[in-house]
Design a protein around this motif. Structure first.
Motif, PDB file in Angstrom:
ATOM      1  N   GLY A   1       0.843  -1.270   0.055  1.00  0.00           N
ATOM      2  CA  GLY A   1      -0.113  -0.030  -0.078  1.00  0.00           C
ATOM      3  C   GLY A   1       0.868   1.238  -0.067  1.00  0.00           C
ATOM      4  N   THR A   2       1.879   1.342   0.917  1.00  0.00           N
ATOM      5  CA  THR A   2       3.019   2.359   0.908  1.00  0.00           C
ATOM      6  C   THR A   2       3.782   2.773  -0.099  1.00  0.00           C
ATOM      7  OG1 THR A   2       3.242   1.839   3.093  1.00  0.00           O
ATOM      8  CG2 THR A   2       4.521   3.497   2.449  1.00  0.00           C
ATOM      9  N   MET A   3       3.982   1.484  -0.792  1.00  0.00           N
ATOM     10  CA  MET A   3       4.524   1.626  -2.307  1.00  0.00           C
ATOM     11  C   MET A   3       3.547   2.157  -3.423  1.00  0.00           C
ATOM     12  SD  MET A   3       7.084  -1.525  -2.168  1.00  0.00           S
ATOM     13  CE  MET A   3       7.404  -1.980  -4.100  1.00  0.00           C
ATOM     14  N   GLY A   4       2.594   1.454  -3.569  1.00  0.00           N
ATOM     15  CA  GLY A   4       1.741   1.995  -4.269  1.00  0.00           C
ATOM     16  C   GLY A   4       0.981   3.216  -4.376  1.00  0.00           C
ATOM     17  N   LEU A   5       0.839   3.720  -3.205  1.00  0.00           N
ATOM     18  CA  LEU A   5       0.353   5.243  -2.816  1.00  0.00           C
ATOM     19  C   LEU A   5       1.464   6.440  -3.073  1.00  0.00           C
ATOM     20  CD1 LEU A   5      -2.506   4.346  -0.259  1.00  0.00           C
ATOM     21  CD2 LEU A   5      -2.560   4.914  -2.757  1.00  0.00           C
ATOM     22  N   ARG A   6       2.674   5.866  -2.612  1.00  0.00           N
ATOM     23  CA  ARG A   6       3.756   6.840  -2.399  1.00  0.00           C
ATOM     24  C   ARG A   6       4.957   7.151  -3.641  1.00  0.00           C
ATOM     25  NH1 ARG A   6       3.327   8.798   3.180  1.00  0.00           N
ATOM     26  NH2 ARG A   6       4.930  10.173   2.437  1.00  0.00           N
ATOM     27  N   ILE A   7       4.939   6.122  -3.935  1.00  0.00           N
ATOM     28  CA  ILE A   7       6.099   6.002  -4.988  1.00  0.00           C
ATOM     29  C   ILE A   7       5.816   6.851  -6.272  1.00  0.00           C
ATOM     30  CG2 ILE A   7       7.050   4.350  -6.792  1.00  0.00           C
ATOM     31  CD1 ILE A   7       8.170   2.534  -4.780  1.00  0.00           C
ATOM     32  N   PRO A   8       6.978   7.842  -6.299  1.00  0.00           N
ATOM     33  CA  PRO A   8       6.682   8.788  -7.555  1.00  0.00           C
ATOM     34  C   PRO A   8       6.663   8.005  -8.779  1.00  0.00           C
ATOM     35  CG  PRO A   8       8.833   9.156  -6.520  1.00  0.00           C
ATOM     36  CD  PRO A   8       8.379   8.196  -5.690  1.00  0.00           C
ATOM     37  N   MET A   9       5.901   8.738  -9.943  1.00  0.00           N
ATOM     38  CA  MET A   9       5.600   8.228 -11.118  1.00  0.00           C
ATOM     39  C   MET A   9       7.132   8.034 -11.921  1.00  0.00           C
ATOM     40  SD  MET A   9       2.724   7.268 -11.842  1.00  0.00           S
ATOM     41  CE  MET A   9       1.834   7.176 -10.296  1.00  0.00           C
ATOM     42  N   THR A  10       8.015   8.772 -11.435  1.00  0.00           N
ATOM     43  CA  THR A  10       9.386   8.682 -12.070  1.00  0.00           C
ATOM     44  C   THR A  10      10.080   7.402 -11.497  1.00  0.00           C
ATOM     45  OG1 THR A  10      10.090  10.314 -10.466  1.00  0.00           O
ATOM     46  CG2 THR A  10       9.876  11.070 -12.569  1.00  0.00           C
ATOM     47  N   ALA A  11       9.880   6.819 -10.519  1.00  0.00           N
ATOM     48  CA  ALA A  11      10.220   5.756  -9.867  1.00  0.00           C
ATOM     49  C   ALA A  11       9.790   4.400 -10.492  1.00  0.00           C
ATOM     50  CB  ALA A  11      10.737   5.860  -8.479  1.00  0.00           C
ATOM     51  N   VAL A  12       8.595   4.583 -11.217  1.00  0.00           N
ATOM     52  CA  VAL A  12       8.090   3.360 -11.345  1.00  0.00           C
ATOM     53  C   VAL A  12       8.799   2.337 -12.154  1.00  0.00           C
ATOM     54  CG1 VAL A  12       6.166   2.333 -13.259  1.00  0.00           C
ATOM     55  CG2 VAL A  12       5.654   4.499 -11.898  1.00  0.00           C
ATOM     56  N   PRO A  13       9.738   2.457 -12.784  1.00  0.00           N
ATOM     57  CA  PRO A  13      10.533   1.311 -13.287  1.00  0.00           C
ATOM     58  C   PRO A  13      11.277   0.401 -12.360  1.00  0.00           C
ATOM     59  CG  PRO A  13      10.985   3.403 -14.656  1.00  0.00           C
ATOM     60  CD  PRO A  13      10.531   3.856 -13.631  1.00  0.00           C
ATOM     61  N   GLN A  14      11.872   1.100 -11.263  1.00  0.00           N
ATOM     62  CA  GLN A  14      12.460   0.514 -10.038  1.00  0.00           C
ATOM     63  C   GLN A  14      11.484  -0.302  -9.311  1.00  0.00           C
ATOM     64  OE1 GLN A  14      12.982   3.648 -11.482  1.00  0.00           O
ATOM     65  NE2 GLN A  14      14.320   4.780  -9.712  1.00  0.00           N
TER      66      GLN A  14
END
Ligand code: NAP
Length: 598
Positions: free
Chosen positions: A211-224
């Protein structure tokens, strides 16, 4: 057993064909959400993990099952949440005006709360647990499982089908979320599950982390993030395989030992390979390829040892030491596989690892004779494989070259040419750009990886709005491999509220360049390099590009004369009609914006 195996193989192949047809219809616009969606669906390894964590297979298996539940549920929750976050950004100009409210996120939260609530209730209330559990287990469990899995499979396919249009994508994903919920709830009544303690704990950890990853990760970090979740899914598959082997102490027939071997080997190498890819993309490890003499031979020899061990285990399944050494070597092989691959090729390897992860899941399905896992594994495998092929095609490279060519290594040829042979480079200031823009009628904006690095997507969107207000026709040109992931630029621009009807694919936009007064290149490099068309000696030769050199004028926003990802000098910058606005893209856009407003 053999009949079951045959049925499993039929299902695997048919699901692969179906997946191929559904996934080829997903437009490039939605390729990034497709990756995270298949990633979430592949989290179906959760159901195998639930059984291992909850059954009475001994403490070692339970512990591995618990870790697998935490990993897979991280993928399910995180994958669906981030897919939904992305999809709700894709709006047309009309949608933006209508300001539609997000539905799926709420639905997903409600569904998660329902499952966790049900579990807590069952676990906390002894009577309910006893009666409810017995009732479901004895009377309904087999039926519930059978039908919930069939319905889930249909819903997953509908979910992927929804991705063929941004209009129906969120609805499709809701169907897939429902499918996952049904499969998980159905599995909770599996007749072998005797305790929910580790299941609840694993699900809670997975939901919080995912949940934290899905909601907080910035779109620029989607590949990682995508790479990281592949590694978690693969670890879950590998651990469940180890738990199964340990439980039977190797007393397994060849029909089970073969998929089990593949499951742990492919799961193991995908786990470490994806971790390595995530670390490279995050900048925790050097992004360039690390090569040494005899690397390919060493790697192939290691692979031969792993395959040899697997064959030996099929003949002598009780040779436990071979099994555990094989798993350890698979972990090492995953690292060695990704070390020589440069950051530019990382997206291809991520997609390829995605398909390996799917294969590991499908193998788990064969081991546990669980058809839904065979189906989703096959879908995930097909999707990853197709995306890696599409990327290779867009780069005019072969998959073999990506895997063994160490392409990301900086090419020296172009850079070694004397400066005077390349011609002069003209720089321009933001104020001068505003003067030029005064007399422009049509502008094509070309975003690239630099826009993601600078997080300049909002600046780009604001500039586009301002230009449009002034009556300038603005279009966005999206190259299929701009950025570091297929569809990466689409997601970033959608995040900045650029309606997707303003985004044009390479094929659509190239005919418009000769009519454009200006091509404004924001942090793109390789995807605009005319050497790909003109210079047979260039490593980029043959790669289809955005033909910005055909526009009446070109302005490039970048920080220096450094080359792009392929390490190749860009001829465009020496074209007399090209001017470079040096500086961080976000800062340059801010200055440009301020100058335009004043
Ligand atoms: P690129 O060739 O990597 O170039 C990025 C440019 O952005 C560089 O010239 C860099 O120049 C500039 N830049 C970096 N940070 C910046 C900042 N903060 N502000 C302004 N400019 C900045 O990117 P691309 O044109 O998008 O091409 C993508 C590459 O990735 C291709 O080689 C493609 O084959 C590869 N690739 C992509 C995918 C995919 O799926 N998207 C898959 C596989 C491979 P400075 O350092 O001078 O600023």
């Amino acid at each position: 057993m053999t009949t079951e195996l045959e049925v499993g193989l039929y299902i695997f192949i048919l699901a692969g064909f179906l997946g191929y047809h559904v996934i080829t219809r997903v437009p490039p616009l939605l390729h990034t959400p497709l990756m995270s969606a298949t990633n979430a669906i592949a989290g179906i390894s959760l159901i195998g993990s639930l059984v291992v964590a909850g059954a009475n297979y001994g403490p070692f298996s339970t512990m591995l099952g618990f870790i697998a539940v935490a990993c897979s549920s991280t993928n399910v929750v995180g994958g669906f949440l981030i897919t939904d976050r992305m999809l709700k950004m894709f709006k047309t100009s009309e949608d933006q005006a209508a300001q539609r409210r997000p539905l799926n996120l709420k639905a997903l939260i409600v569904l998660t709360v329902l499952v966790v609530g049900l579990l807590v209730l069952m676990y906390s209330n002894r009577e309910l647990r006893q009666n409810g559990f017995d009732f479901f287990r004895d009377v309904l469990s087999a039926e519930v499982l059978k039908y919930s899995y069939i319905v889930s499979a249909v819903l997953f396919i509908l979910g992927l089908k929804g991705l063929s249009s941004p209009k129906y994508a969120r609805r499709g994903m809701f169907a897939a979320e429902l499918g996952m919920l049904m499969a998980v709830v159905g599995t909770l009544f599996h007749h072998e599950i005797v305790t929910y303690r580790w299941i609840v704990l694993g699900l809670m950890i997975g939901s919080i982390v995912g949940g934290t990853m899905g909601l907080r990760i910035p779109m620029t970090a989607v590949p990682q993030r995508t790479a990281l979740s592949h590694s978690l899914g693969a670890l879950a598959a590998c651990l469940v395989g180890v738990a199964e082997y340990f439980r039977h102490q190797g007393e397994l027939g060849a029909v089970v030992m073969i998929p089990l071997g593949f499951q742990v080997v492919v799961g193991g190498l995908t786990f470490t390979g994806s971790l390595m890819a995530a670390a490279k993309l995050q900048g925790l490890l050097p992004g360039h390829p690390i090569t040494y003499r005899g690397q390919n031979i060493f790697n192939l020899s290691l692979l031969a040892v792993i395959v040899g061990s697997l064959i030996y285990l099929v003949i002598t399944p009780t040779a436990g030491i071979f099994f555990y050494v094989m798993v350890a070597l698979a972990f090492v092989f995953g690292l060695l596989l990704v070390i020589p691959i440069g950051a530019a090729d990382m997206p291809v390897i991520i997609a390829l690892l995605n398909s390996y992860g799917g294969l590991a899941d499908a193998c788990m399905g064969f081991v546990l004779m669980n058809k839904i896992q065979i189906i989703t594994g096959s879908l995930d495998g097909t999707s990853g494989f197709l995306l890696s092929l599409l990327m290779c095609r867009a780069m005019n490279r072969s998959a073999f070259n990506v895997l063994f060519g160490a392409f990301g290594k900086v090419q020296k040829e172009g850079m070694d040419r004397p400066e005077e042979a390349k011609g002069a480079v003209r720089s321009i200031s933001p104020e001068e750009v505003t003067v030029l823009l005064e007399c422009m009628r049509s502008v094509i904006i070309v975003p690239g990886y630099g826009m993601a690095v600078a997080q300049a997507q909002h600046g780009v969107a604001e500039l586009a709005k301002l230009l449009m207000k002034r009556g300038i026709n603005v279009k966005f040109a999206i190259h299929p491999v701009a950025g570091r992931m297929p569809g990466h630029m689409n997601v970033l621009l959608a995040e900045a509220n650029v309606p997707y009807d303003q985004l044009f694919t390479m094929e659509q936009i190239n005919p418009y360049f000769p009519e454009a007064d200006l091509a404004l290149v924001v942090g793109a490099n390789d995807v605009t390099n005319p050497a790909a068309k003109n210079d047979k000696t260039s490593p980029l030769y043959g790669m289809p590009i955005l033909e910005v050199d055909r526009a009446r004028s070109v302005i490039v926003l970048k920080r220096s004369m450094r080359p792009g990802f392929a390490g190749v000098d860009n001829e465009l910058y020496y074209d007399p009609k090209c001017m470079l606005l040096f500086g961080d893209a976000k800062e340059s856009l801010n200055q440009l914006f301020a100058a335009l407003k004043s």
